[in-house]
Design a protein around this motif. Sequence first.
Motif, short mmCIF file in Angstrom:
data_model
loop_
_atom_site.label_atom_id
_atom_site.label_comp_id
_atom_site.label_asym_id
_atom_site.label_seq_id
_atom_site.Cartn_x
_atom_site.Cartn_y
_atom_site.Cartn_z
N VAL A 1 40.71 -2.82 30.62
CA VAL A 1 40.12 -4.15 30.68
C VAL A 1 38.90 -4.18 29.77
CG1 VAL A 1 38.61 -3.58 32.64
CG2 VAL A 1 39.32 -5.96 32.28
N ASP B 1 35.67 -8.94 31.81
CA ASP B 1 36.94 -9.58 32.16
C ASP B 1 37.51 -8.99 33.44
OD1 ASP B 1 36.69 -11.15 29.95
OD2 ASP B 1 38.08 -10.01 28.71
N VAL C 1 41.12 -7.57 35.68
CA VAL C 1 42.42 -6.92 35.57
C VAL C 1 42.99 -6.77 36.97
CG1 VAL C 1 41.49 -4.57 35.71
CG2 VAL C 1 43.66 -4.98 34.53
N ASP C 2 44.32 -6.82 37.08
CA ASP C 2 44.99 -6.67 38.38
C ASP C 2 45.48 -5.25 38.56
OD1 ASP C 2 44.55 -9.24 39.12
OD2 ASP C 2 46.56 -9.98 38.67
N THR D 1 42.62 -8.01 42.28
CA THR D 1 41.91 -8.35 41.05
C THR D 1 40.57 -7.63 41.03
OG1 THR D 1 42.96 -10.52 40.91
CG2 THR D 1 40.92 -10.21 39.68
N SER E 1 37.00 -11.81 23.95
CA SER E 1 37.12 -11.10 25.22
C SER E 1 35.75 -10.88 25.84
CB SER E 1 37.82 -9.76 25.00
OG SER E 1 37.08 -8.96 24.08
N SER F 1 42.63 -17.11 29.18
CA SER F 1 43.41 -15.96 29.65
C SER F 1 42.74 -14.68 29.21
CB SER F 1 44.84 -16.02 29.10
OG SER F 1 45.52 -14.81 29.40
N ASP F 2 42.33 -13.86 30.19
CA ASP F 2 41.77 -12.56 29.82
C ASP F 2 42.87 -11.54 29.56
OD1 ASP F 2 42.67 -12.19 32.36
OD2 ASP F 2 40.74 -11.66 33.24
N GLU F 3 44.14 -11.92 29.77
CA GLU F 3 45.24 -11.03 29.41
C GLU F 3 45.54 -11.10 27.92
OE1 GLU F 3 48.67 -11.69 31.78
OE2 GLU F 3 47.67 -11.29 33.69
N THR F 4 45.52 -12.30 27.37
CA THR F 4 45.81 -12.47 25.94
C THR F 4 44.55 -12.64 25.11
OG1 THR F 4 46.05 -14.88 26.16
CG2 THR F 4 48.02 -13.55 26.49
#
Length: 728
Positions: free
Chosen positions: A251, A255, A257-258, A301, A427, A475-478
Amino acid sequence: MTNQKIRGLLLAALMVTSVFAGTIAFAGAASAANVPDDADVEYSDQNAFYQGQEVIFTGYNVDEQVDVFATDDGDRSVIATQVSADEEGDIVVDTGDLEAGEEYRLEAPSGNAADDIEFSVVQQNFDVNFDDSSVTNGADSTTDLEVTSNNRAGDFTVEVSADGLDEEELLEIFDASGFEATADDEDDEDDIITVTLNKNAENTVDFNDIDEGDYEFNFSVTDTTAEASDTITVEDSGSERASLEDGSLSVTTGDSVDAQVNLRNSDVAYLLVGGEDAGYEALARITEDGADEEDGVVNVTINTYNPNEANNYGLSVDSDDGELELVDDFEYQGVSAALDTGSYDLAVDTDAEEVVDTPDDVGTLSVNERSTGSAQSWTAPGNADALDEPEDLDDEDVLEAVEDGVITQDSDIASQDWAVVQFTETSGIYGYYAENGFDGEGLDFTLEEADPGQNQEPITIRGENNENAIYVVESDETNNLFVLINTGADGLEATQDGETLDEELNSEDLEGEWNATLTIGNEIVDPDDDDEEETVSTEFEVVERTAELDTNNDDQVEVFANENATITGETAIAPGSEITVTIQSESGADNPFVQRQDVNVSDDGTFEAEFNTADLEVGTNFTASLSATPQLESDSTDDYDAVIVEGQPSEETETTTDNGTADTTTATDETPGTDETTTASDGGSTDETDTTPDGTETTTESTSPGFGIAVALVALAGAALLAVRRDN
């Protein structure tokens, strides 16, 4: 003569083979039919062998002593071993006694034809890995064994052993798809089996009814010195257990993360994040009792921004997935602002005490540096269905709209359309945004006039003050932050020189150039420096919502009398928008008509409508008009004078080239007064000058496609045949 031609063809084939050759097979397991039992492979044209293979060489005198020398640049160096020929004149060299990576030469006193043979010895690259670090001895007892040997193809056999498992248990484990497992009949005391491995197949192993415990499996290739091992844990299928689906999480600092926690025979687990030495440590009790059907999975999370007591130390669970609460009597360590970069331990267990000392499963959370990224602008039709409910969009919806061509890249945005600003590779801001939004301090989004006028301060529109006109999709994933701006919105709150404007802005006030800026404050960039901030911006212009038809020098729309007559135009509105083109006869015409066509705007801002005007005579006057939703500017809805002009659609004509082949050329007429294109059907290059109906000249060029493999093959073969012909 015939022999020379055949020879030429063979040479051509060799040339082609040398250009497009594939891989060359390396020495494998014993494959020759005449290899004796005491050897693995026979020397023939093959001159490289795996260390450990026994290689047979033939053609020596009975009982002849053959020396095996290590060589240095082709010169013999030191003798490595000496081998005697058997009664058939064969010798067997055990390469297990030789060094891998070296070159060797055979020398015999007799100096016969088998003398001075050279060969090399290499180590077989070999590794094995179980796909899962643990399995149960019940229903979930299978896993795959990944086999790696990048310098050996095909199947090969290995001997397998594991402390704590006897021969019968090993056979049960490997008695599954992908294996040929056999017991070692020679020595009943050794619990070893022989297994055939294939790195290109699924090598499935099954631990059903195997006692729980940790087992290290040792694999030794039977015909080489290569060895490998891997460890797996077998657990009782009836025991409670918690595990991490992914033991290596990553991460960006700031941000979220799961962490997916899997539960077996329990609906409770404990997650420990961090450690005493890390300066951050938290322990949470997780319960799978959410609204969703129980599936043995809970997603936790971990928010790395501001993980302290005020926000549950950054740990949370969606209510549909389960519940999370902090464990009492635990020495927590929280952090203000974002976690420092580095590694943080993860541990899970079904027992609160054991998760600290002997957890069921462990992992690592890697926290990486953040990035501000870059910005770019896009546009989309004001009535696009994909953006109909902007408050409910996520980043997948926006990215899908980009893929579908609904959102297209452009810095000119027609009034009433959507302006979409993308901050990409941005990010470390999403934890802050989830907690604070655009607050004007730690994080802010603004639109500022790029050219406010002489002696004027720019007008500024802030994202947080205009939620019904400015929508954020993040989106913190992308690492994408999209800001969608409705340029047709009214009632926008704005400031000028720090003061709120008395009158709110409407869509017309938005026309002009704007700087879209994301400002990241010191709370995210550097909490220890009050003056530290970073910005990233892009510029776009909101232009009038206009469209126009293509006309001649007299401002008339010229149309052929044709079943597929075209009318073209260009517009400022977003690609994909729908424009209605209408043609209508003049009042009192003998042949009254009305035709409408709904067409979409192309990526380059042009559009084309098709009508049937075949029954209209040359010289017929009529009107053409445009409309769209949202409405166009009033000037764009004025009627155009239009007229039917003389002209016919082009037809295919056949011509004969100098070499006698027939070329079919199709000339395609576009709208009168525009360019014509010419294409040769054989893909050859053309360069022609045509005169369009308004008298202008156009030059059309087309190029041949590049040579492909098939053409290269023909060229090589042709070159060889030409050489044969010249020899004749």
